[in-house]
Design a protein around this motif. Structure first.
Motif, PDB file in Angstrom:
ATOM      1  N   ALA A  83       0.919  -1.350  -0.200  1.00  0.00           N
ATOM      2  CA  ALA A  83      -0.160   0.097   0.112  1.00  0.00           C
ATOM      3  C   ALA A  83       0.928   1.372  -0.051  1.00  0.00           C
ATOM      4  O   ALA A  83       1.852   1.347   0.809  1.00  0.00           O
ATOM      5  CB  ALA A  83      -0.916  -0.010   1.179  1.00  0.00           C
ATOM      6  N   VAL A 115      -4.143   4.420   2.130  1.00  0.00           N
ATOM      7  CA  VAL A 115      -5.520   3.684   2.255  1.00  0.00           C
ATOM      8  C   VAL A 115      -6.574   4.867   2.295  1.00  0.00           C
ATOM      9  O   VAL A 115      -6.388   5.902   2.782  1.00  0.00           O
ATOM     10  CB  VAL A 115      -5.382   2.909   3.819  1.00  0.00           C
ATOM     11  N   LEU A 170      -5.163   1.080  -1.392  1.00  0.00           N
ATOM     12  CA  LEU A 170      -6.261   0.224  -0.705  1.00  0.00           C
ATOM     13  C   LEU A 170      -7.481   0.895  -0.445  1.00  0.00           C
ATOM     14  O   LEU A 170      -7.177   2.056  -0.013  1.00  0.00           O
ATOM     15  CB  LEU A 170      -5.507  -0.452   0.593  1.00  0.00           C
ATOM     16  N   GLY A 229     -10.820   0.961   1.884  1.00  0.00           N
ATOM     17  CA  GLY A 229     -11.421   0.246   3.115  1.00  0.00           C
ATOM     18  C   GLY A 229     -12.769   0.546   3.008  1.00  0.00           C
ATOM     19  O   GLY A 229     -13.329   1.576   2.857  1.00  0.00           O
ATOM     20  N   ALA A 244      -8.057   2.896  -6.298  1.00  0.00           N
ATOM     21  CA  ALA A 244      -7.400   1.929  -5.323  1.00  0.00           C
ATOM     22  C   ALA A 244      -7.056   0.664  -6.293  1.00  0.00           C
ATOM     23  O   ALA A 244      -7.792   0.336  -7.434  1.00  0.00           O
ATOM     24  CB  ALA A 244      -8.181   1.733  -4.201  1.00  0.00           C
ATOM     25  N   SER A 248      -7.874  -2.549   6.684  1.00  0.00           N
ATOM     26  CA  SER A 248      -6.523  -1.614   6.459  1.00  0.00           C
ATOM     27  C   SER A 248      -6.834  -0.191   7.001  1.00  0.00           C
ATOM     28  O   SER A 248      -6.154   0.420   7.436  1.00  0.00           O
ATOM     29  CB  SER A 248      -6.079  -1.524   5.264  1.00  0.00           C
ATOM     30  N   HIS A 249      -8.201   0.493   6.687  1.00  0.00           N
ATOM     31  CA  HIS A 249      -8.620   1.804   6.887  1.00  0.00           C
ATOM     32  C   HIS A 249      -8.640   2.043   8.447  1.00  0.00           C
ATOM     33  O   HIS A 249      -8.403   2.810   8.938  1.00  0.00           O
ATOM     34  CB  HIS A 249     -10.107   2.051   6.272  1.00  0.00           C
TER      35      HIS A 249
END
Length: 247
Positions: A89, A92, A125, A127, A147, A154-155
């Motif tokens: 990443a 995010v 990424l 989320g 993304a 991840s977020h």
């Protein structure tokens, strides 16, 4: 080595700083947690439940960690990515909020992953709070965020790290590519502990045998992703190269 707020370091025999605290590894499934477990790691598993993940994180003292890494599988948003491909990443995003990954751990680790015949890309990424299963929904999220992949942890991990002033990074392996829809049965068969409820899967197939083909394809993709994830575990061991995440 740059660390987040509240970092405590000691000086080793070679004269460089060593932070003895573990890295917090955030996963969604028990299979991911098993791969990540080891010395220097504290691993938590959300069972693909964002509320459960936030509750788990609320019980932890962030000052006891030297960094946070989101580690596991993800849904593909970039149509060029196949199951087993690795996303390191760069950022995010969730809604209007964006967290930059503090660094993409050191280049030697990323190169070593690629040398094992895994495709490694850097990308964002997305989320989300619920699984993104349909191809059309994946395409819409790709168009909205740009993304490369989407996951449900991840977020939350990035927000936790930013609030605590801790370094953050994320590595996710594509399980279901952008062009493949996740079967509803596969999504419903996750137990509260993050494991797969095989009995529920078998009952679902018995009720609707037409789901078997899509489940088999999903299972093949998932197993390929887990094999790739195992080969990426060295990424976690490079946690000393984390630097603070920026909002």
């Amino acid at each position: 080595m740059t660390l987040g707020a509240g970092a405590a370091a000691t000086v080793g025999n070679c004269g460089y700083s060593i932070d003895p605290r573990p890295v917090l590894i955030v996963t969604g499934l028990v299979q991911e947690a098993r791969i990540a477990a080891g010395p220097g790691m504290i691993v938590i598993c959300s069972s693909s439940d964002p509320r459960q993940l936030r509750a788990l994180l609320a019980t932890l003292d962030s000052s006891t960690f030297r960094g946070v890494i989101s580690f596991g599988v993800a849904g593909g948003l970039d149509p060029a990515l196949k199951s087993g491909d690795v996303v390191v990443a760069t950022e995010v995003t969730a809604g209007d909020t964006r967290w930059l990954a503090g660094s993409s751990l050191n280049e030697e680790l990323i190169t070593s992953i690629a040398l094992k015949r895994r495709r490694v890309v850097r990308g964002g990424l997305a989320g989300v709070e619920q699984l993104v299963a349909a191809r059309a929904c994946k395409a819409a999220l790709r168009s909205e965020t740009g993304a490369a992949a989407v996951d449900m942890e991840s977020h939350i991990a990035a927000a936790y790290a930013a609030e605590a002033g801790l370094p953050f990074a994320a590595l996710r392996v594509i399980s279901d590519p952008a062009g493949r829809a996740l079967p509803a049965l596969a999504m419903a068969a996750i137990k509260p502990n993050g494991d797969i409820d095989l009995r529920k899967v078998l009952r679902g197939v018995a009720r609707n045998p037409l789901t078997l083909r899509s489940l088999v394809s999903t299972g093949i993709d998932f197993n390929r992703a887990l094999r790739s994830l195992r080969g990426c575990r060295g990424f976690l061991l490079g946690g000393e190269s984390l630097v603070p995440a920026d909002l």
